[in-house]
Scaffold this active site. Structure first.
Site, PDB file in Angstrom:
ATOM      1  N   GLY A 134      22.054  13.179  55.294  1.00 38.87           N
ATOM      2  CA  GLY A 134      20.985  13.083  56.306  1.00 38.87           C
ATOM      3  C   GLY A 134      20.506  14.445  56.766  1.00 38.87           C
ATOM      4  O   GLY A 134      19.404  14.573  57.294  1.00 38.87           O
ATOM      5  N   HIS A 161      25.002  13.223  58.289  1.00 35.92           N
ATOM      6  CA  HIS A 161      25.326  12.239  59.339  1.00 35.92           C
ATOM      7  C   HIS A 161      26.840  12.267  59.593  1.00 35.92           C
ATOM      8  O   HIS A 161      27.618  12.445  58.645  1.00 35.92           O
ATOM      9  CB  HIS A 161      24.915  10.843  58.840  1.00 35.92           C
ATOM     10  CG  HIS A 161      24.748   9.819  59.928  1.00 35.92           C
ATOM     11  ND1 HIS A 161      25.780   9.433  60.743  1.00 35.92           N
ATOM     12  CD2 HIS A 161      23.676   9.088  60.302  1.00 35.92           C
ATOM     13  CE1 HIS A 161      25.338   8.498  61.576  1.00 35.92           C
ATOM     14  NE2 HIS A 161      24.077   8.273  61.344  1.00 35.92           N
ATOM     15  N   TYR A 176      20.067   3.948  52.122  1.00 37.22           N
ATOM     16  CA  TYR A 176      19.194   4.806  52.919  1.00 37.22           C
ATOM     17  C   TYR A 176      18.013   3.984  53.439  1.00 37.22           C
ATOM     18  O   TYR A 176      17.702   2.920  52.922  1.00 37.22           O
ATOM     19  CB  TYR A 176      18.697   6.014  52.111  1.00 37.22           C
ATOM     20  CG  TYR A 176      18.631   7.265  52.967  1.00 37.22           C
ATOM     21  CD1 TYR A 176      17.421   7.772  53.417  1.00 37.22           C
ATOM     22  CD2 TYR A 176      19.790   7.895  53.382  1.00 37.22           C
ATOM     23  CE1 TYR A 176      17.373   8.877  54.233  1.00 37.22           C
ATOM     24  CE2 TYR A 176      19.754   9.007  54.202  1.00 37.22           C
ATOM     25  CZ  TYR A 176      18.538   9.495  54.635  1.00 37.22           C
ATOM     26  OH  TYR A 176      18.488  10.597  55.449  1.00 37.22           O
TER      27      TYR A 176
HETATM   28  O1  YXS Z   1      39.637  16.381  58.520  1.00 36.23           O
HETATM   29  P1  YXS Z   1      39.027  17.278  59.581  1.00 36.23           P
HETATM   30  O2  YXS Z   1      39.150  16.739  60.963  1.00 36.23           O
HETATM   31  O3  YXS Z   1      39.416  18.711  59.436  1.00 36.23           O
HETATM   32  O4  YXS Z   1      37.413  17.255  59.336  1.00 36.23           O
HETATM   33  C1  YXS Z   1      36.917  17.679  58.084  1.00 36.23           C
HETATM   34  C2  YXS Z   1      35.916  16.651  57.621  1.00 36.23           C
HETATM   35  O5  YXS Z   1      36.324  15.316  57.860  1.00 36.23           O
HETATM   36  C3  YXS Z   1      34.739  17.004  58.512  1.00 36.23           C
HETATM   37  N1  YXS Z   1      33.475  16.514  57.945  1.00 36.23           N
HETATM   38  C4  YXS Z   1      32.751  15.514  58.463  1.00 36.23           C
HETATM   39  N2  YXS Z   1      32.963  14.748  59.547  1.00 36.23           N
HETATM   40  C5  YXS Z   1      32.017  13.793  59.799  1.00 36.23           C
HETATM   41  N3  YXS Z   1      30.923  13.588  59.038  1.00 36.23           N
HETATM   42  C6  YXS Z   1      30.687  14.352  57.952  1.00 36.23           C
HETATM   43  N4  YXS Z   1      29.570  14.165  57.254  1.00 36.23           N
HETATM   44  C7  YXS Z   1      31.640  15.364  57.620  1.00 36.23           C
HETATM   45  N5  YXS Z   1      31.740  16.280  56.610  1.00 36.23           N
HETATM   46  C8  YXS Z   1      32.871  16.969  56.844  1.00 36.23           C
HETATM   47  O6  YXS Z   1      34.704  18.418  58.573  1.00 36.23           O
HETATM   48  C9  YXS Z   1      36.044  18.919  58.354  1.00 36.23           C
HETATM   49  C10 YXS Z   1      36.015  19.898  57.192  1.00 36.23           C
HETATM   50  O7  YXS Z   1      35.612  19.136  56.068  1.00 36.23           O
HETATM   51  P2  YXS Z   1      36.300  19.347  54.633  1.00 36.23           P
HETATM   52  O8  YXS Z   1      37.776  19.560  54.825  1.00 36.23           O
HETATM   53  O9  YXS Z   1      35.878  18.226  53.779  1.00 36.23           O
HETATM   54  O10 YXS Z   1      35.612  20.712  54.165  1.00 36.23           O
HETATM   55  P3  YXS Z   1      35.427  21.230  52.663  1.00 36.23           P
HETATM   56  O11 YXS Z   1      35.031  22.638  52.777  1.00 36.23           O
HETATM   57  O12 YXS Z   1      36.623  20.840  51.864  1.00 36.23           O
HETATM   58  O13 YXS Z   1      34.206  20.382  52.084  1.00 36.23           O
HETATM   59  C11 YXS Z   1      32.896  20.594  52.606  1.00 36.23           C
HETATM   60  C12 YXS Z   1      32.028  19.390  52.182  1.00 36.23           C
HETATM   61  C13 YXS Z   1      30.688  19.474  52.913  1.00 36.23           C
HETATM   62  C14 YXS Z   1      31.818  19.428  50.645  1.00 36.23           C
HETATM   63  C15 YXS Z   1      32.794  18.090  52.584  1.00 36.23           C
HETATM   64  O14 YXS Z   1      33.133  18.180  53.955  1.00 36.23           O
HETATM   65  C16 YXS Z   1      31.956  16.868  52.355  1.00 36.23           C
HETATM   66  O15 YXS Z   1      31.757  16.410  51.209  1.00 36.23           O
HETATM   67  N6  YXS Z   1      31.433  16.323  53.504  1.00 36.23           N
HETATM   68  C17 YXS Z   1      30.611  15.104  53.395  1.00 36.23           C
HETATM   69  C18 YXS Z   1      29.210  15.443  52.868  1.00 36.23           C
HETATM   70  C19 YXS Z   1      28.407  14.132  52.814  1.00 36.23           C
HETATM   71  O16 YXS Z   1      28.635  13.288  51.917  1.00 36.23           O
HETATM   72  N7  YXS Z   1      27.591  13.944  53.826  1.00 36.23           N
HETATM   73  C20 YXS Z   1      26.785  12.692  53.930  1.00 36.23           C
HETATM   74  C21 YXS Z   1      27.227  12.003  55.232  1.00 36.23           C
HETATM   75  S1  YXS Z   1      26.482  10.395  55.379  1.00 36.23           S
HETATM   76  C22 YXS Z   1      24.812  10.769  55.521  1.00 36.23           C
HETATM   77  O17 YXS Z   1      24.419  11.875  55.817  1.00 36.23           O
HETATM   78  C23 YXS Z   1      23.843   9.662  55.298  1.00 36.23           C
HETATM   79  C24 YXS Z   1      24.231   8.379  55.957  1.00 36.23           C
HETATM   80  S2  YXS Z   1      23.605   9.423  53.565  1.00 36.23           S
HETATM   81  O18 YXS Z   1      24.946   9.499  52.966  1.00 36.23           O
HETATM   82  O19 YXS Z   1      23.031   8.134  53.380  1.00 36.23           O
HETATM   83  O20 YXS Z   1      22.791  10.497  53.177  1.00 36.23           O
END
Ligand code: YXS
Length: 259
Positions: free
Chosen positions: A108, A64, A138
């Site tokens: 998500g 998400h 969730y």
């Molecule tokens: O700072 P910039 O502008 O370069 O953007 C960064 C991140 O902010 C962006 N980005 C996201 N933006 C919005 N929503 C996201 N979910 C998201 N994930 C990443 O992408 C740019 C590159 O990310 P960065 O610098 O962190 O890359 P990395 O290679 O160091 O790390 C990759 C990840 C995937 C490990 C890391 O980006 C990460 O942990 N992302 C969040 C993963 C996560 O927790 N997703 C759950 C989102 S909430 C959701 O899905 C549900 C509501 S729930 O949580 O209930 O399941």
């Protein structure tokens, strides 16, 4: 389309998630394009769809779009949330959707993948169920998606640890269908798509809907549903939910207090 690529080869449609700057985070606009593509393919008589990220993607989807989650006081995963609409569209569209996975799948996006009918992954794929990472409550149907894909004990491990699991483990526990070497992934996936496309589409569409109705037939009393919704409100009204979202945006580790 800005955030996806849509192609069609005979009866096989392909949707490629293409928002690399935000690691294919499922924003409102990206989800709207995927839904429109599924509806276009369905209306055009496609018999099977492959949903994938860009070739060689390190992250299939980061889940998400955190930037679009409310910062407290409102259900972050309400009925009309983009992620909810995407999952429902995948589940109810007539044609089978095959998720072809390379790279990490987060939050998500894991539910999105598990809502697909068949999941085929490269060995580097990982799957992380992340509400506990961000303090998110969730939603009920989302938890049922997870419960349909893995045993209760495994869903608890995935949800409580928020840790990624490997494609190999996901296959071993029956959460995904196949793990295929990266160099063979496309051919394997599209061979299966062609096999499905050559079978009787009406029979397949009805069996898909039968299985959706039967798999979702879990009795939840109104009182039980209201209790769960009340518990979820405690979470999305909490300090920890607000802290989880802020910490992500400020690129720091969240300091959860349990309040
Ligand atoms: O700072 P910039 O502008 O370069 O953007 C960064 C991140 O902010 C962006 N980005 C996201 N933006 C919005 N929503 C996201 N979910 C998201 N994930 C990443 O992408 C740019 C590159 O990310 P960065 O610098 O962190 O890359 P990395 O290679 O160091 O790390 C990759 C990840 C995937 C490990 C890391 O980006 C990460 O942990 N992302 C969040 C993963 C996560 O927790 N997703 C759950 C989102 S909430 C959701 O899905 C549900 C509501 S729930 O949580 O209930 O399941």
């Amino acid at each position: 389309m800005e955030f996806i690529k849509l192609t069609r080869d005979g009866h096989i449609g392909t949707i490629v998630l293409d928002r690399p700057k935000k690691l294919n985070a499922l924003s409102h606009d990206l989800v709207a394009e995927v839904i429109a593509a599924l509806q276009e393919l369905e209306g055009g008589g496609a018999r099977v769809v492959v949903l994938r990220a860009q070739a060689g993607a390190r992250v299939w989807s980061a889940g998400h779009d955190v930037g679009e989650l409310p910062e407290g006081g409102r259900d972050p995963l309400g009925w009309d949330d983009p992620l909810r609409n995407l999952v429902r569209t995948i589940e109810t569209c007539r044609m089978p959707v095959i998720a072809m996975i390379e790279g990490g799948v987060w939050g998500g996006a894991v539910e999105t993948v598990l809502a697909c009918d068949i999941v085929i992954a490269a060995p580097d794929a990982t799957f992380a169920v992340t509400p506990a990472r961000l303090g998110v409550p969730y939603n009920v149907s989302g938890m049922m998606t997870f419960m349909s894909a893995a045993s209760l004990r495994l869903v608890k491990e995935l949800a409580f640890t928020a840790a990624p699991i490997s494609a190999e483990r996901a296959e071993r526990i029956g959460m995904i269908n196949h793990v295929v070497a990266a160099e063979d992934l496309e051919a394997f996936t599209f061979d299966m798509a062609a096999t499905i496309a050559n079978n009787a589409p009406l029979s397949i569409a009805v069996m898909k809907e039968q299985l959706r109705v039967l798999a979702g037939a879990k009795p939840v009393s109104p009182r039980g549903f209201e209790k769960v919704q009340g518990l979820r409100r405690i979470v999305y009204d909490s300090h920890d939910y607000h802290e989880g979202i802020r910490a992500f945006k400020e690129k720091r580790k969240p300091a959860f207090t349990g309040k």
